[in-house]
Scaffold this motif. Structure first.
Motif: not given
Length: 160
Positions: A56-69
């Motif tokens: 589900p969408t809520a289960a995912f998170a980027w963990t690399q440093s920000e800004p993610h883009d």
């Protein structure tokens, strides 16, 4: 009860993410879109397969440093404007896709962290349970898992 957390990353490690909880799907995908990327898993027969895992969408998170883009390129393929794929700007590995139509993220099991023996951590929690879109498979796989012409439990079962 402990909540399962899996960490994944691209080939070079510049892009990383976590997924939390139980996946809504873990299967070997044989669709024609998955036949193109290079995220393959060797089957018991030595054939190449894509091991896709949906959360589900809520289960995912980027963990690399920000800004993610700064670390990610994103793109949409023709015919699926609701699905955005993300790849690492450094190594080019596709690491995830977000489907706004059904509210889910897809990741690839081959990118999950491994233990000291090289095995996927908590494999039992994410082990593939089926072959999906098997009607377009380019190889026959005889591993005892169910084969479906679409998503497992939501389409016609083609056999084991």
């Amino acid at each position: 009860m402990t909540t399962s957390i899996h960490a994944g990353s691209c080939f070079c490690g510049a892009v990383s993410y976590t997924v939390t909880g139980k996946p809504t799907l873990s299967a070997y995908c044989h669709c024609t879109r998955c036949q193109v990327p290079a995220h393959f898993t060797a089957s018991a027969t030595g054939s190449a397969l894509i091991w896709t895992i949906h959360y589900p969408t809520a289960a995912f998170a980027w963990t690399q440093s920000e800004p993610h883009d700064a670390h990610l390129d994103s793109y949409v393929t023709g015919g699926k404007p609701w699905k955005t794929r993300y790849r690492c700007k450094t190594c080019g590995s596709c690491v995830a896709s977000h489907n706004t139509k059904v509210g889910s993220w897809s990741v690839w099991g081959t990118q999950f962290e491994r233990d000291e023996n090289g095995e996927t951590k908590d494999l039992e929690g994410v082990r593939p349970t089926a072959h999906i879109f098997y009607d377009t498979a380019i190889v026959n796989v005889d591993d005892g898992l169910g084969k479906w012409d679409g998503y497992e439990g939501k389409s016609t079962r083609l056999g084991n």
